[in-house]
Design a protein around this motif. Structure first.
Motif, mmCIF file in Angstrom:
data_model
loop_
_atom_site.group_PDB
_atom_site.id
_atom_site.type_symbol
_atom_site.label_atom_id
_atom_site.label_comp_id
_atom_site.label_asym_id
_atom_site.label_seq_id
_atom_site.Cartn_x
_atom_site.Cartn_y
_atom_site.Cartn_z
ATOM 1 N N ALA A 181 28.317 18.792 -36.390
ATOM 2 C CA ALA A 181 28.039 17.967 -35.204
ATOM 3 C C ALA A 181 26.600 18.238 -34.776
ATOM 4 C CB ALA A 181 29.022 18.266 -34.081
ATOM 5 N N GLU A 182 25.670 17.479 -35.343
ATOM 6 C CA GLU A 182 24.266 17.636 -34.967
ATOM 7 C C GLU A 182 24.073 17.181 -33.518
ATOM 8 O OE1 GLU A 182 22.147 19.101 -36.706
ATOM 9 O OE2 GLU A 182 22.662 18.905 -38.827
ATOM 10 N N LYS A 183 23.086 17.775 -32.870
ATOM 11 C CA LYS A 183 22.804 17.415 -31.485
ATOM 12 C C LYS A 183 22.320 15.977 -31.411
ATOM 13 C CE LYS A 183 20.072 18.755 -27.454
ATOM 14 N NZ LYS A 183 19.031 19.669 -26.923
ATOM 15 N N PRO A 184 22.971 15.120 -30.609
ATOM 16 C CA PRO A 184 22.563 13.713 -30.557
ATOM 17 C C PRO A 184 21.239 13.537 -29.830
ATOM 18 C CG PRO A 184 24.303 14.130 -28.960
ATOM 19 C CD PRO A 184 24.151 15.394 -29.755
ATOM 20 N N GLY A 185 20.449 12.593 -30.331
ATOM 21 C CA GLY A 185 19.218 12.205 -29.661
ATOM 22 C C GLY A 185 19.419 10.930 -28.864
ATOM 23 N N TRP A 186 19.579 9.819 -29.594
ATOM 24 C CA TRP A 186 19.893 8.546 -28.957
ATOM 25 C C TRP A 186 20.514 7.639 -30.005
ATOM 26 C CZ3 TRP A 186 17.369 4.731 -31.593
ATOM 27 C CH2 TRP A 186 16.182 5.064 -32.242
ATOM 28 N N HIS A 187 21.109 6.550 -29.551
ATOM 29 C CA HIS A 187 21.676 5.574 -30.486
ATOM 30 C C HIS A 187 21.667 4.187 -29.871
ATOM 31 C CE1 HIS A 187 25.292 6.737 -28.120
ATOM 32 N NE2 HIS A 187 25.678 5.487 -28.320
ATOM 33 N N THR A 206 25.367 -1.580 -27.105
ATOM 34 C CA THR A 206 25.500 -0.266 -26.464
ATOM 35 C C THR A 206 24.259 0.564 -26.753
ATOM 36 O OG1 THR A 206 27.907 -0.305 -26.776
ATOM 37 C CG2 THR A 206 26.913 1.824 -26.283
ATOM 38 N N ILE A 207 23.770 1.261 -25.747
ATOM 39 C CA ILE A 207 22.700 2.232 -25.931
ATOM 40 C C ILE A 207 23.150 3.551 -25.323
ATOM 41 C CG2 ILE A 207 20.839 0.532 -25.974
ATOM 42 C CD1 ILE A 207 20.232 1.227 -23.075
ATOM 43 N N GLY A 208 22.739 4.663 -25.937
ATOM 44 C CA GLY A 208 23.156 5.972 -25.450
ATOM 45 C C GLY A 208 22.075 7.010 -25.659
ATOM 46 N N LEU A 209 22.148 8.068 -24.880
ATOM 47 C CA LEU A 209 21.186 9.160 -24.931
ATOM 48 C C LEU A 209 21.946 10.479 -25.000
ATOM 49 C CD1 LEU A 209 18.149 9.961 -24.674
ATOM 50 C CD2 LEU A 209 18.549 10.160 -22.208
ATOM 51 N N GLY A 210 21.480 11.366 -25.871
ATOM 52 C CA GLY A 210 22.140 12.652 -26.024
ATOM 53 C C GLY A 210 21.872 13.586 -24.851
#
Length: 282
Positions: A181-187, A206-210
């Motif tokens: 489970a790598e640390k999320p940046g954004w998607h 959808t947009i997301g930020l880690g």
């Protein structure tokens, strides 16, 4: 008499241990820090007098290993990006009448993970310099010796410290392994979905930020049934990054809520749980 002599010796030893640093001791500490600071400040430059510097701590073998690490760094950078098709399933329940539905989704996804890349030679040198300065400050706080050492002793001790620091830095740089489970940046995602019970289609960006180990995002959906309506809401995700290959397979576990903006008499607020599978074709 023997007891009195032992007590006197013990008192003298206590005084020797607790006496305040002499000017010679202070000069030695200042000299040690000055030597370290001089070497570190002039690191990477040519020294006509042959003075030791950070580059002296990096042998040819270390630099060759670093070049190998830089190639591995490109692999890590490539692993930090996943761009390709996504597909998954979702289950949802409305908040008003607790009706449940399920569906399938498909689309395109771009994931960026916060995977550190091995730094360049200059960055490694900077890491060594910072660590050496911190070590020098620790030595200064540790106390003073019984005598002021010679210049040769100072330089030999500083060399040993710097070589130890170099080994620590190189070991840290090469210790990075792929994580499940790598640390999320954004998607960023664009999905289409079909709901079975309501026989409705949905289009969802959808947009997301880690934030730490999870991602927090905003999603909106165009719900297409007898009428077309709009809903928006938050989404929480947890991303698994499978495999150790360059192309990353992403399993995206998510929970979200949709709150109707239009047609609230037709489109109920709902919460959803689901999973996506993302393939990297970049």
């Amino acid at each position: 008499m023997s007891t009195r002599l032992q007590a006197s010796a013990a008192d003298a030893d206590t005084q020797r241990r607790t006496r305040r640093p002499t000017p010679a001791h202070r000069r030695w500490l200042g000299q040690l820090l000055a030597v370290l600071a001089l070497w570190l400040a002039l690191a990477g430059t040519a020294h006509a007098d042959g003075a030791f510097n950070v580059d002296d701590a990096l042998t040819d073998e270390d630099k060759a290993a670093l070049q190998s690490s830089l190639r591995a760094g490109f692999w890590r950078f490539r692993r930090s990006i996943a761009l390709g098709p996504i597909a998954g399933g979702v289950g949802l329940c409305t908040l008003s009448d607790t009706e449940c539905d399920g569906g399938v989704s498909f689309g395109l996804g771009l994931y960026r993970f916060d995977i550190p890349v091995v730094p360049t030679l200059d960055m490694v040198r900077t890491l060594i310099e910072r660590r050496a300065l911190d070590r020098g400050k620790e030595l200064a706080r540790a106390g003073t010796p019984d005598r002021a050492p010679t210049q040769e002793e100072i330089e030999r001790y500083a060399r040993e410290e710097l070589m130890t620091i170099k080994a620590e830095v190189m070991r840290e740089l090469n210790a990075r392994k792929p994580k499940l489970a790598e640390k999320p940046g954004w998607h960023m995602l664009l999905e289409g979905a079909y709901l079975f019970s309501s026989e409705a289609w949905q289009v969802r960006p959808t947009i997301g930020l880690g934030i730490g180990p999870i991602s927090v995002g905003v999603t909106s959906v165009v719900h297409i049934a007898d009428n077309t309506n709009l809903a928006v809401g938050p989404e929480l995700g947890y991303h698994l990054t499978l495999g150790k290959q360059t192309r990353t397979i992403v399993i995206d576990l998510f929970a979200r809520a949709d709150f109707a903006v239009t047609g609230r008499d037709e489109l109920a607020d709902a919460i959803s749980l689901g999973v996506r599978l993302g393939l990297d074709i970049l």
